[in-house]
Design a protein around this motif. Structure first.
Motif, PDB file in Angstrom:
ATOM      1  N   LEU A 264      -1.930  12.202  -6.361  1.00  0.00           N
ATOM      2  CA  LEU A 264      -2.700  12.708  -5.395  1.00  0.00           C
ATOM      3  C   LEU A 264      -3.224  14.138  -5.447  1.00  0.00           C
ATOM      4  CD1 LEU A 264      -2.055  10.298  -2.216  1.00  0.00           C
ATOM      5  CD2 LEU A 264      -3.507   9.861  -4.074  1.00  0.00           C
TER       6      LEU A 264
ATOM      7  N   ARG B 285       2.223   1.442  -3.476  1.00  0.00           N
ATOM      8  CA  ARG B 285       1.322   2.211  -4.377  1.00  0.00           C
ATOM      9  C   ARG B 285       0.883   3.748  -4.084  1.00  0.00           C
ATOM     10  NH1 ARG B 285      -2.778  -0.610  -2.305  1.00  0.00           N
ATOM     11  NH2 ARG B 285      -1.921  -2.566  -3.384  1.00  0.00           N
ATOM     12  N   LYS B 286       0.763   4.107  -2.941  1.00  0.00           N
ATOM     13  CA  LYS B 286       0.780   5.463  -2.724  1.00  0.00           C
ATOM     14  C   LYS B 286       1.847   6.253  -3.280  1.00  0.00           C
ATOM     15  CE  LYS B 286      -2.243   5.005   1.385  1.00  0.00           C
ATOM     16  NZ  LYS B 286      -2.282   4.969   2.680  1.00  0.00           N
TER      17      LYS B 286
ATOM     18  N   ASP C 283      -3.881  11.315   4.080  1.00  0.00           N
ATOM     19  CA  ASP C 283      -3.095  10.070   4.159  1.00  0.00           C
ATOM     20  C   ASP C 283      -1.844  10.354   5.032  1.00  0.00           C
ATOM     21  OD1 ASP C 283      -4.413   8.743   2.083  1.00  0.00           O
ATOM     22  OD2 ASP C 283      -3.021   9.311   0.415  1.00  0.00           O
ATOM     23  N   LYS C 284      -1.440  11.666   5.254  1.00  0.00           N
ATOM     24  CA  LYS C 284      -0.450  12.095   6.194  1.00  0.00           C
ATOM     25  C   LYS C 284      -1.073  11.773   7.756  1.00  0.00           C
ATOM     26  CE  LYS C 284       2.245  15.106   3.503  1.00  0.00           C
ATOM     27  NZ  LYS C 284       2.560  16.660   3.241  1.00  0.00           N
TER      28      LYS C 284
ATOM     29  N   GLU D 275      -1.123   7.830   8.331  1.00  0.00           N
ATOM     30  CA  GLU D 275      -0.061   7.517   8.511  1.00  0.00           C
ATOM     31  C   GLU D 275       0.703   7.820   9.944  1.00  0.00           C
ATOM     32  OE1 GLU D 275       2.657   8.937   5.303  1.00  0.00           O
ATOM     33  OE2 GLU D 275       1.820   7.673   4.013  1.00  0.00           O
TER      34      GLU D 275
ATOM     35  N   GLN E 248       0.851  -1.361  -0.045  1.00  0.00           N
ATOM     36  CA  GLN E 248       0.015   0.104  -0.114  1.00  0.00           C
ATOM     37  C   GLN E 248       0.870   1.399   0.152  1.00  0.00           C
ATOM     38  OE1 GLN E 248      -2.738  -0.385   3.257  1.00  0.00           O
ATOM     39  NE2 GLN E 248      -4.044  -1.718   2.378  1.00  0.00           N
ATOM     40  N   ILE E 249       1.823   1.228   0.902  1.00  0.00           N
ATOM     41  CA  ILE E 249       2.955   2.601   0.802  1.00  0.00           C
ATOM     42  C   ILE E 249       3.466   2.631  -0.381  1.00  0.00           C
ATOM     43  CG2 ILE E 249       5.085   3.193   1.507  1.00  0.00           C
ATOM     44  CD1 ILE E 249       4.197   1.822   4.305  1.00  0.00           C
TER      45      ILE E 249
ATOM     46  N   GLU F 220      -6.197  14.800  -0.483  1.00  0.00           N
ATOM     47  CA  GLU F 220      -6.006  13.437  -0.243  1.00  0.00           C
ATOM     48  C   GLU F 220      -4.609  13.147   0.443  1.00  0.00           C
ATOM     49  OE1 GLU F 220      -6.547  11.697  -4.077  1.00  0.00           O
ATOM     50  OE2 GLU F 220      -8.429  11.504  -4.185  1.00  0.00           O
ATOM     51  N   LYS F 221      -3.637  14.031   0.096  1.00  0.00           N
ATOM     52  CA  LYS F 221      -2.526  13.912   0.699  1.00  0.00           C
ATOM     53  C   LYS F 221      -2.549  14.019   1.976  1.00  0.00           C
ATOM     54  CE  LYS F 221       0.502  15.233  -3.395  1.00  0.00           C
ATOM     55  NZ  LYS F 221       1.417  15.895  -4.066  1.00  0.00           N
TER      56      LYS F 221
ATOM     57  N   MET G 187       1.343   6.979  -7.051  1.00  0.00           N
ATOM     58  CA  MET G 187      -0.124   7.346  -7.408  1.00  0.00           C
ATOM     59  C   MET G 187       0.145   9.086  -7.427  1.00  0.00           C
ATOM     60  SD  MET G 187      -2.899   4.939  -5.199  1.00  0.00           S
ATOM     61  CE  MET G 187      -4.142   6.207  -5.594  1.00  0.00           C
TER      62      MET G 187
END
Length: 1538
Positions: A312, A306-307, A320-321, A324, A303-304, A316-317, A310
């Motif tokens: 973004l 893939r991110k 995601d932060k 995380e 997943q990491i 979305e960033k 990608m």
């Protein structure tokens, strides 16, 4: 039980021999060791003996006596027999036969003397025991057994806790805690403990627990507590349960298991006091939880990744932060204690690898070592094991290092003393460690150095048997590199030292092994470990960041970042960089410059990544249009050349890849080899080089480097050496040459099956160019010995390897040159003579010695009949020489020397340059200048020797057993044509060689015929060429035309170089003549006629190719025309014909085929620039009116009648090839010729240079021929001179207003002048039109036949071409009927009327609306020119007198054709294009002037254009332009424009 081992014969013959054999058999078994197998054999033998007794085959007493003897053989024999009885008891109890059970009971009862009762009671059934009388009742016996078992296993001993005293435990603790130094042993302490237990009535289990507690506190005293526990306890399970309780106590939510507990558990496991499987169940977490955790880690890593890949949006960033951060906080919470990993670490610390490996096997791969503590513990154990071997074999010179203290544990693995010891466990440990060796770079370096040391021993080992044993170790090291070293390098942060250390190990492997390792690393390793999945994503992300900001300006900082990133993960980085280069080729230069901070390993990985990218099966190597090579392949090829030149990267892999592709019949990847050789060796391959460059390429190596290439070739010595070493070390030089030579035809016939013709041509050119380039590299870089050693002889190349002849000689040529020079030097040293003549003789002797085997070898290359005309010596000489041997390029040497002088001067004048740099540059330039001058001198001497050799050989070159024509055919077919398209230098060589053979006055060589065959019909040659071959062929024609033009330009030159040469000898044979053979030289004027005929043929072939519409024809002829532009066209009307045709191509191909449009536009522009250098036809070759009374007899006269038919006959011998087709079909096309004559007359001599007549024009002429034949014959009888008087002219204008003024040069509208000319025009056009129409219509169909037959006709048609060019033409106006027919034919086919005559200017049909105005203007102008008209009146009268002879000439021409084989079409063909308006007016009035100025005009065409005649001509042209503006629409119908 097992199979029977006692033979049945022993039982049958028991008394005689069976008993003794049985006893001996038992003795043999009893004497063997007490292993499991032998005990089993004893049991089987006893079982079979007893079974015979039970079955009644043997009596009980007999068997018992034997068993009694057997029992004495071994001590454990009663126990073995008891086991057998146990089995038989069970088996007989199940049988229904009662007698068998009775026999068993009797046997056991009889054996009670041998087997103790206790054993039988343990093993037999209670009922059996009761029947034997050993027990009273079976039921009571069973009850007693139950009571005893209950007491033993279930009844606990009750200690009276109230009776226990603390003093006992206190004394116990004091006893265990005392100082263990001295003579105190575990045995003494154990006796004291027993006393304490007995004295204080202590619980033994509590005592054991206290012992473990004290051991835990004093865990360093393993040697005391382990024997104590071993002697104290009696049950392993008890100890295991007690440890389990201790571990469970620490399994609370926040509990932490102390390391001391792990240590004592590991120590007890190592000494086998407890079993791992018993203890393992007490530990947490469960295995299922561990597997789930591992899967979760992999999923998170993906997943990491893939991110990171990608794109973004900002919102979305931020989300995601935040997620995380939450996850990181969760991770920061203390994880639950993993007791299995703690025990594993403890086991590794004490060196118990066996139990540690068992625990690791229960977990997912690399799960245990992914924890740093486990990895470090395992690394520490490896340090201890490899330390002795490392110190002995792998410590670098000068390195000290810290000594490791070995384990005191005797149970641990023994340290490795030799490489064989590594296989006991070191490689296994490393494989379990995997990528987590990155935690210990020191151990990483040790392992790498051990591998390096082993590889050196392996390579130095000479004995094959020892080497075979070492192969297993080699495979272990390779596996370690794949699974441990490379993945660990990926996890090390920017450790360039480790990368270089690893390269020291890897470079000892062949590149095949290395590339296999890199492939595994790149494509598989990164997917096996969660950490590596993350690292890969981070590397790609960082690479994107760097590549986005990489420019030429920031190469240095970006290069440092790339280098830093590449130390750990080069495969991922280079994969991304290469993908970007394939899209954006402008990145190549900055990327190459930024790679200077890479390590040696990284460069090697880069080579692999490039090869992998080239071999990507998912990428198409052609663009979607299937006509060009894909840009990504071109970009990678350019990168290869630049990278491999600049950096020391091994080339073997790339060269082998290209070789393998060629083996597979794929030639796309030759582009790579071409770029690599060009960049590394500085050898360019281009057909676009200038004349100066081409001239420089004919000199020595220094001149080639300085002036032969577009870019300055600097510092290629090292890179050339690297390329040469790679080719020689891996034996790829000759295979590559042979594969390329074979693949040229493979491109066409195998590879090019469904490919576009354009792509096939490009692949062929690429294959051929690379072969030439690669062969040139080998020739200039390989030593003589290396070259001769690797390149076989030419017959072997051709016959065994099926190499084409041109390629075979190309490869062999440097070898011959090397050998000749070596032999020459050897002869000079043998006899030290300084005279030049002696040196020449030695050189010739050397040539004979070296070339004699070659002369024999070439005989097998062709059929025997070939050598009837050509000597093998001549054939080998032609193919073995180069331009370097024939001429010295003095101009090129002077040019380069002058450049260096200018450089020196510029250096002196440069005030900013430091003095030391000035001095170095000046020394460099001066040294280079001296080298060039010395090289020029050396080449001059060499050329003189070669020419002297050729002068001596020439008499034996051509045998000419058949005709000269056949000799020339073989020479062109086997020598000239194959080589002139091989390379640009070879094209020049072929032309110069022909000239040299002529200059040497070679017997049986007809120069005139050779040139004629080259120029006569180039259609098929041009059509069969590729793009680059057509460039080379054009260059060849250019050089040939240059020679011809030089001879044509000046009589003195011609007389000097051709006058008395056998190549210009014409031979008349008795065919239609008055018998006998006569020989004569072709005079200058007739040679000029012949040259004009060649220009005409070139024009005709060019127009034909342009009119076909075929892509290849048009492209190739435009390339050829561009190449020969300096020397062709020279005649104005031919140039206009080409210009018109090319203009049409520009219009037609602008939207359809842009590449053809670009070629046509380029040529059109250059052609217009050359127009000022063109001359009218009468200035190109001298034209005079022939003597009309010429007969077949006068045709046989020599050059006495210069310009007369006799001279024409002489000139025609060189033109025999072109006339053959028209001779065949003259009678069939007379009417069509007449029609064409009228059409061409109406168009006022429109140029025929725009090609042979189109199908429409040919068809139209044939349809009308029957109708018009009778009409024309009647018209000839009725009006012999139509329109020759002013009255007829005026009458024609009154009857039909469509008639236009036809005087395009003088613009004089006087009717009487034009009508006087018309009588000649009518008759003349009938003669000329017949042959021209037929030739243009038939030329295409029969040109191939004419090629094969033209040689045999050379003397028969001797006088045709030049005679026709001497017949004058008068310009006039046609009759009305002819004018109408001309209009009909002209409108139906614009090219039909242009198929006969060549003129620089012609009149066009004016529209009706403009006729009256034109007539008024012309009448005004005629008054001003009345005086001039009067001066010319006498001349026109004379022409009238000749009109009757014109008609006679037409009949006489037919007769001569039958007698002498002379074609009137040939006559027309040469006469028609040579006609110009000057020949009608100015030339007739000023014949003497034009004749006297002929030589100077041709030599200086620029001045001619500025002379008096040309100025008047230009003035009249401008007047006509103003007066004829209304005729533009009609002019478009004609191929030629005025």
């Amino acid at each position: 039980m097992a199979a029977l081992i006692l033979p049945s014969d022993w039982i049958k013959n028991w008394d005689k021999s069976g008993k003794n054999e049985f006893f001996q058999f038992f003795q043999g078994l009893a004497g063997k060791p007490s292993s499991h197998e032998f005990v089993k054999d004893l049991q089987t033998a006893l079982y079979e003996l007893c079974w015979h007794v039970i079955q009644g085959n043997l009596k009980v007493d007999v068997a018992v006596s034997l068993l009694a003897d057997v029992m004495e053989l071994r001590d454990d024999m009663p126990s073995i027999l008891a086991d057998v009885f146990c089995i038989l008891d069970i088996e007989t109890g199940c049988l229904e036969e009662k007698h068998k059970r009775d026999h068993f009971t009797q046997l056991v009862g009889a054996c009670l003397i041998c087997v103790p009762d206790g054993m039988l009671k343990e093993r037999l059934d209670p009922e059996t025991l009761e029947s034997l009388g050993l027990i009273k009742q079976a039921q009571q016996f069973n009850q007693k057994i139950v009571k005893i078992k209950t007491k033993l296993f279930y009844k606990q001993q009750k200690f009276n806790l109230l009776r226990e005293e603390n003093e006992g435990y206190a004394k116990l603790i004091a006893e265990l805690g005392q100082d263990l130094i001295g003579n105190l042993t575990s045995h003494l302490v154990l006796e004291n403990i027993k006393s304490l237990i007995g004295c204080f009535n202590l619980d033994p289990n509590r005592v054991l627990d206290i012992i473990l507690e004290v051991y835990e506190c004093r865990s360093e005293h393993d040697e005391f507590f382990i024997p104590l526990i071993k002697s104290y306890m009696c049950e392993h399970q008890t100890l295991c349960h007690m440890l389990g309780f201790k571990f469970k106590f620490h399994q609370e939510p926040n509990g932490e298991t102390p390391s001391s507990l792990y240590h004592i558990a590991a120590a007890l496991l190592q000494h086998n006091l407890i079993a791992l499987e018993d203890l393992y169940v007490h530990l947490l977490p469960l295995d299922s939880s561990i597997v789930e955790e591992h899967k979760r880690e992999i999923l998170e890593a993906k997943q990491i990744a893939r991110k990171l890949t990608m794109v973004l949006v900002p919102s979305e960033k931020t989300e995601d932060k935040e997620k995380e951060k939450e996850k990181e906080e969760e991770k920061n919470e203390k994880p639950p204690d993993n007791q299995k990993l703690g025990l594993l670490e403890a086991l590794l610390r004490i060196g118990d690898w066996q139990h540690a490996q068992s625990i690791m096997d229960q977990m997912p791969a690399f799960y245990a070592t992914s924890h740093k503590a486990i990895a470090i513990a395992l690394c520490q154990l490896l340090h201890l094991i490899v330390e002795p071997l490392y110190r002995r074999a792998a410590v670098p010179k000068g390195a000290k290092g810290g000594l490791m203290t070995p384990l005191r544990n005797k149970q641990a693995l023994r340290p490795a003393e030799s490489f064989d010891d590594l296989s006991r466990g070191v490689f296994t440990m490393l494989c379990y460690l995997g990528p987590h060796l990155s935690h210990d770079p020191i151990l990483f370096a040790k392992v790498v150095r051990l591998g390096k040391s082993f590889m050196k021993e392996y390579q130095n080992e000479s004995r094959q048997d020892t080497k075979d044993k070492m192969d297993s170790l080699l495979s272990c090291f390779l596996s370690t590199a794949d699974q441990v070293l490379l993945p660990s390098l990926s996890l090390m942060e920017c450790n360039a030292c480790m990368s270089e250390e690893l390269w020291g190990f890897f470079k000892l492997f062949p590149y095949q092994h290395r590339y296999r390792l890199y492939g595994q690393w790149k494509n598989e390793t990164y997917g096996n470990h969660p950490l590596l999945v993350k690292i890969k994503a981070q590397t790609v992300d960082r690479a994107k960041y760097i590549m986005k900001r990489l420019t030429k300006e920031n190469v240095k900082p970006s290069g440092r970042q790339i280098g830093k990133l590449s130390h750990s993960n080069p495969t991922i980085l280079f994969d991304y960089i290469l993908s970007q280069i394939q899209w954006y080729d402008n990145l190549i230069s900055p990327v190459v410059d930024s790679l200077k901070y890479l390590t040696s390993l990284n460069y090697d990985v880069l080579a692999y990544c490039i090869i992998e990218a080239l071999a990507n099966p998912e990428k198409e190597k052609m663009k979607h249009d299937d006509t060009t090579i894909s840009s990504w392949l071109q970009s990678l090829a350019s990168l290869c050349g630049a990278v491999f030149r600049k950096y020391p990267i091994e080339l073997a892999g790339l060269l082998q890849y290209v070789t393998n592709q060629l083996k597979a019949g794929k030639s796309f990847d030759l582009l790579i080899l071409k770029e690599v050789v060009q960049k590394m060796a500085g050898i360019e391959i281009t057909d676009e080089m200038t004349v100066e460059q081409l001239e420089a390429m004919t000199g020595g190596e220094q001149l080639k480097a300085e002036g032969g290439y577009f870019g300055q070739i600097r510092n290629t010595k090292k890179s050339s050496q690297r390329l040469k070493d790679a080719l020689l070390d891996h034996e790829l030089a000759l295979p590559l040459c042979l594969l390329m030579a074979q693949q040229r035809n493979g491109v066409v016939f195998s590879e090019g099956g469904e490919k576009h013709l354009k792509l096939v041509g490009k692949l062929y050119d690429q294959c051929h160019d690379t072969l030439v380039q690669f062969g040139g590299f080998l020739a200039s870089n390989l030593s003589t010995e290396d070259y001769i050693k690797r390149v076989p002889s030419v017959d072997v190349l051709c016959n065994q390897f099926h190499t084409p002849h041109d390629a075979a000689f190309f490869l062999s040529r440097p070898m011959y040159a090397h050998q000749i020079l070596s032999k020459y030097d050897e002869l000079k040293k043998a006899e030290k003579g300084s005279r030049q003549q002696q040196k020449v003789h030695k050189y010739i002797a050397a040539c004979e010695q070296i070339m004699a085997p070659v002369h024999e070898a070439v005989v097998s290359l062709h059929l025997p009949r070939v050598w009837d005309d050509l000597r093998p010596q001549f054939y080998a000489t032609f193919w073995s020489l180069t331009m370097y041997d024939l001429a010295v390029p003095h101009n090129a040497y002077d040019r380069e020397v002058n450049k260096l002088k200018i450089q020196i001067k510029a250096i002196d004048e440069n005030t900013e340059m430091p003095l030391n740099k000035k001095k170095k540059e000046k020394e460099r330039c001066t040294a280079l200048q001296d080298k060039l001058q010395e090289e020029e001198k050396k080449q001059l001497e060499h050329v003189q020797r070669v020419l002297h050799r050729l002068k001596l050989e020439k008499d034996n070159w051509l045998l000419a057993k058949s005709t000269k024509n056949e000799t020339i055919t073989k020479f062109l077919q086997l020598c000239i044509f194959p080589r002139c398209v091989f390379s640009a230098i070879d094209a020049v060589y072929c032309a110069r060689f022909v000239e040299l053979v002529h200059q040497q006055k070679t017997p049986n060589f007809c120069t005139l015929l050779c040139y004629d065959r080259v120029f006569s019909d180039i259609i098929y040659t041009v059509a069969s060429c590729t793009e680059n071959e057509s460039r080379r062929y054009g260059r060849f024609l250019c050089c040939m035309l240059e020679t011809v033009t030089r001879w044509h330009s000046d009589r003195a030159i011609y007389e000097k170089e051709c006058g008395n040469y056998p190549g210009f000898l014409t031979i008349f044979r008795a065919s239609g003549f008055d018998g006998g053979n006569k020989a004569d030289q072709l005079d200058y004027e007739n040679f000029r006629h012949v040259v004009h005929k060649w220009h005409y043929k070139l024009t005709k072939a060019s127009v034909h190719c342009l009119e076909t519409g075929e892509y290849t024809h048009i492209r190739n002829i435009l390339i050829v025309l561009t190449k020969i532009l300096p020397w062709y066209p020279k005649v104005l009307n031919l140039g206009q014909a080409l210009e018109c045709r090319v203009h049409k191509i520009c219009q037609e191909e602008k939207e359809k085929r842009p590449d053809l449009y670009a070629l046509a536009m380029g040529y059109s522009g250059q052609l217009k620039g050359r127009k000022v250098h063109m001359v009218p036809e009468n200035e190109f070759h001298h034209k005079e009116q022939p003597v009309r009374s010429a007969t077949s007899g006068t045709l046989q006269n020599g050059p006495g009648n210069t310009g007369k038919p006799a001279a024409a006959a002489t000139a025609g011998k060189a033109e025999e090839g072109a006339v053959e087709d028209s001779d065949k079909s003259k009678d069939k096309s007379q009417v069509a010729q007449k029609t064409a004559s009228k059409n061409s007359t109406a168009a006022n001599k429109v140029s025929s240079s725009n090609g042979s007549s189109t199908p429409n024009s040919t068809k139209g002429s044939k349809e009308k021929e029957d109708k018009e034949k009778t009409t024309k014959e009647k018209k000839e009888k009725k009006d012999k001179n139509p329109g020759s008087t002013p009255e007829a002219k005026a009458g024609g204008k009154d009857k039909q207003k469509e008639e236009k003024p036809t005087d395009s040069k003088e613009k004089t509208p006087k009717a009487d002048k034009d009508k006087r000319k018309d009588d000649k025009k009518e008759e003349k056009s009938k003669i000329d039109g017949k042959s021209a129409e037929k030739e243009w219509s038939k030329e295409r169909d029969v040109s191939n036949d004419s090629k094969t037959k033209e040689g045999s006709k050379v003397e028969k048609n001797a006088g045709a071409g030049s005679m026709k060019s001497l017949v004058p033409r008068s310009e006039g106006v046609e009759s009305e009927r002819e004018q109408k027919r001309r209009k009909l034919d002209t409108h139906s086919s614009p090219s039909h009327s242009s198929a006969v005559k060549h003129h620089p200017n012609h009149s066009t049909v004016l529209p009706k609306s403009k006729e009256k105005d034109d007539e008024k203007k012309e009448s005004d102008k005629s008054r001003d020119r009345s005086k001039e008209r009067e001066k010319k009146e006498d001349r026109k009268d004379r022409k009238r007198d000749y009109s009757n002879s014109d008609r006679e000439m037409s009949q006489e021409a037919k007769r001569r054709k039958d007698e002498n084989g002379m074609s009137s079409s040939k006559h027309s063909k040469s006469a028609s294009p040579s006609e110009s308006p000057h020949s009608n007016d100015k030339d007739n009035s000023k014949r003497s002037k034009s004749t006297s100025k002929d030589k100077s005009d041709l030599a200086k065409p620029e001045k001619t254009s500025g002379g008096k005649k040309e100025s008047r001509h230009d003035k009249e042209k401008s007047e006509k332009k103003r007066d004829s503006t209304g005729a533009k629409e009609e002019k478009k119908q004609y191929p030629l424009m005025p």
